[in-house]
Design a protein around this motif. Structure first.
Motif, mmCIF file in Angstrom:
data_model
loop_
_atom_site.group_PDB
_atom_site.id
_atom_site.type_symbol
_atom_site.label_atom_id
_atom_site.label_comp_id
_atom_site.label_asym_id
_atom_site.label_seq_id
_atom_site.Cartn_x
_atom_site.Cartn_y
_atom_site.Cartn_z
ATOM 1 N N UNK A 367 0.808 -1.295 -0.191
ATOM 2 C CA UNK A 367 -0.075 -0.047 0.023
ATOM 3 C C UNK A 367 0.813 1.394 0.105
ATOM 4 N N UNK A 368 0.494 2.108 -0.881
ATOM 5 C CA UNK A 368 1.201 3.611 -0.820
ATOM 6 C C UNK A 368 0.122 4.600 -0.494
ATOM 7 N N UNK A 369 0.309 5.153 0.587
ATOM 8 C CA UNK A 369 -0.483 6.033 1.191
ATOM 9 C C UNK A 369 0.199 7.533 1.343
ATOM 10 N N UNK A 370 -0.066 8.605 0.724
ATOM 11 C CA UNK A 370 0.672 9.671 0.733
ATOM 12 C C UNK A 370 0.218 10.486 1.975
ATOM 13 N N UNK A 371 1.381 10.854 2.678
ATOM 14 C CA UNK A 371 1.086 11.463 3.818
ATOM 15 C C UNK A 371 0.629 13.180 3.681
ATOM 16 N N UNK A 372 0.810 13.337 2.390
ATOM 17 C CA UNK A 372 0.665 14.833 2.120
ATOM 18 C C UNK A 372 -0.875 15.298 1.563
ATOM 19 N N UNK A 373 -1.258 14.187 0.695
ATOM 20 C CA UNK A 373 -2.638 14.705 -0.057
ATOM 21 C C UNK A 373 -3.408 13.608 0.511
ATOM 22 N N UNK A 374 -3.185 12.537 0.880
ATOM 23 C CA UNK A 374 -4.181 11.149 1.325
ATOM 24 C C UNK A 374 -4.353 10.125 0.394
ATOM 25 N N UNK A 375 -3.468 10.405 -0.844
ATOM 26 C CA UNK A 375 -3.885 9.551 -1.963
ATOM 27 C C UNK A 375 -3.257 8.207 -1.567
ATOM 28 N N UNK A 376 -4.033 7.071 -2.056
ATOM 29 C CA UNK A 376 -3.893 5.528 -1.533
ATOM 30 C C UNK A 376 -3.896 4.951 -2.914
ATOM 31 N N UNK A 377 -3.051 3.893 -3.524
ATOM 32 C CA UNK A 377 -3.028 3.238 -4.237
ATOM 33 C C UNK A 377 -2.145 1.971 -4.085
ATOM 34 N N UNK A 378 -2.130 1.072 -4.889
ATOM 35 C CA UNK A 378 -1.040 0.077 -4.944
ATOM 36 C C UNK A 378 0.280 0.667 -5.175
#
Length: 427
Positions: A367-378
């Motif tokens: 899981x990739x979860x951006x700590x800046x914009x909250x975008x989540x993706x594989x």
């Protein structure tokens, strides 16, 4: 004379007499390679001279007059061995080529006999069968699985774990195709996911090259080989018995089957990518550095050596170097462009906002979860979108992009690294 620009490989079916002679020729070619290589090393060390194949061909002619086992080999085969050795040294001297210093060929090395195209003649027997005429052997049958499609320039007879094969180097005269106009993509080659394409929602996973039964049999054969080798060293003076040679042949057959299935998946993947995309972006990986051993030295032993060895096997099993090589020539054939981008921080860059932060990718999770914009993706899919964006800036236009925001990387800084987003009005 035009050179070969395409290769064709077919299964060869020699008779028992022909097979015995091909085996002897294969060992002769291996011996010629080793002797010629050692002679060049000796001359360079003793006299500081570079010996090439033109001078060694004269000595080869003298050896053919004195040694029957060399005279039995067709003359052009020995000349081709020396020419191949010349090419190996030229690649070694070329700073842009990844080849290392030419190595000696062991007895277990893949057996091969090179031939010149002028001495080769092919005729078609039926829809699926053909014959090739080899010097001193006559006509030998092979499985005509596809048309030659060109003029034969050279041929090589080889043997692996499944049997004999013949490869033709043919000149087709095919030119690079015009741009196909297909959309671009980025591809992230990994271990858990063999390939994740930016334009797709699911990863492409390579099926196991060996079934569960085949894996169990391979382990059994490896254990048997270890016992038989130990017995040969202790009780038989190091000489291989017939049972040991049979075990080695059975292991080679399974290994070849595994390699063929892996190669089949690689060809299907690269052909699909080159045919259906205008730009194919991949990471500029240094596979040799990625798969270095972690065992260390006696004074400074490494840590997690077994885990690193397993990771190295998984990386090499996905053949990233072979995929890049195949994409290199297939993109030219199908009108697409291959762009290799730096792999720096592709797994830590957000595909939505462009922020670079290691906290967005915790450990080696999926899981990739951006700590800046909250975008989540594989994580692999996110990396493939970043690879596509870099490939477009390097070698393509900005149309048909799967990236939501066009961004420009700023120089990396200590600590947290970010990316500046261009205004919407910027061209």
């Amino acid at each position: 004379m035009s050179k070969a620009d395409m290769g064709r490989r077919y299964r060869l079916y020699p008779t028992s007499e022909t097979e015995a002679r091909l085996t002897a020729w294969g060992h002769t070619c291996r011996a010629l390679w080793n002797v010629a290589l050692e002679q060049r090393r000796y001359v360079y060390r003793q006299r500081d001279l570079t010996l090439m194949g033109s001078a060694q061909c004269k000595q080869l002619a003298q050896a053919r007059a004195e040694l029957d086992w060399i005279a039995d080999l067709p003359s052009e085969c020995g000349q081709r061995v020396l020419a191949n050795l010349d090419a190996a040294f030229l690649n070694f001297w070329n700073p842009d080529h990844p080849s290392g210093f030419p190595a000696r060929k062991k007895r277990g090395h893949r057996m091969s006999i090179p031939f010149k195209g002028q001495r080769i003649e092919v005729r078609k027997l039926s829809r699926h069968w053909g014959e090739v005429r080899l010097p001193k052997l006559g006509w030998v049958r092979f499985r005509l699985s596809r048309a030659l499609g060109g003029v034969i320039r050279n041929a090589t007879v080889s043997r692996d774990g499944t049997g004999w094969h013949i490869s033709f180097g043919v000149h087709t005269g095919r030119r690079p195709a015009a741009p196909n106009g297909e959309p671009a993509c980025g591809v992230d080659f990994g271990v858990s996911a063999s390939a994740y394409v930016s334009t797709e929602t699911e990863p492409r996973t390579m099926p196991p090259a060996l079934t569960t039964t085949e894996q169990a049999r391979l382990r059994f054969l490896e254990h048997r080989k270890a016992r038989q080798l130990s017995y040969a060293k202790k009780r038989n003076g190091g000489r291989y018995s017939g049972r040991l040679r049979k075990t080695i042949a059975q292991i080679a057959k399974l290994r070849t089957r595994q390699a063929n299935r892996r190669q089949d998946f690689t060809h299907e993947l690269t052909t699909d990518l080159a045919k259906n995309h205008g730009i194919v972006g991949i990471e500029d990986l240094r596979v040799k550095n990625m798969t270095t051993t972690a065992k260390g030295t006696m004074n400074a032993p490494g840590k997690n050596v077994a885990q690193k060895a397993g990771l190295n096997r998984s990386i090499l099993d996905n053949t990233p170097g072979e995929r890049r090589r195949q994409l290199g020539y297939k993109c030219l054939l199908y009108g697409s462009e291959l762009v290799a981008v730096p792999a720096f921080h592709t797994s830590q860059t957000c595909a939505a906002c462009g922020a670079v932060d290691p906290d967005s990718r915790q450990g080696c999770g999926r899981l990739f979860s951006c700590v800046h914009c909250g975008h989540e993706d594989d994580a692999d899919h996110n990396a493939s979108i970043e690879i596509e964006a870099r490939a477009r800036r390097t070698g393509g236009s900005v149309i048909n992009s799967t990236r939501s925001t066009h961004a420009v990387r700023v120089p990396a800084q200590r600590g947290r690294r970010t990316r500046e987003t261009l205004p919407a009005t910027h061209g």
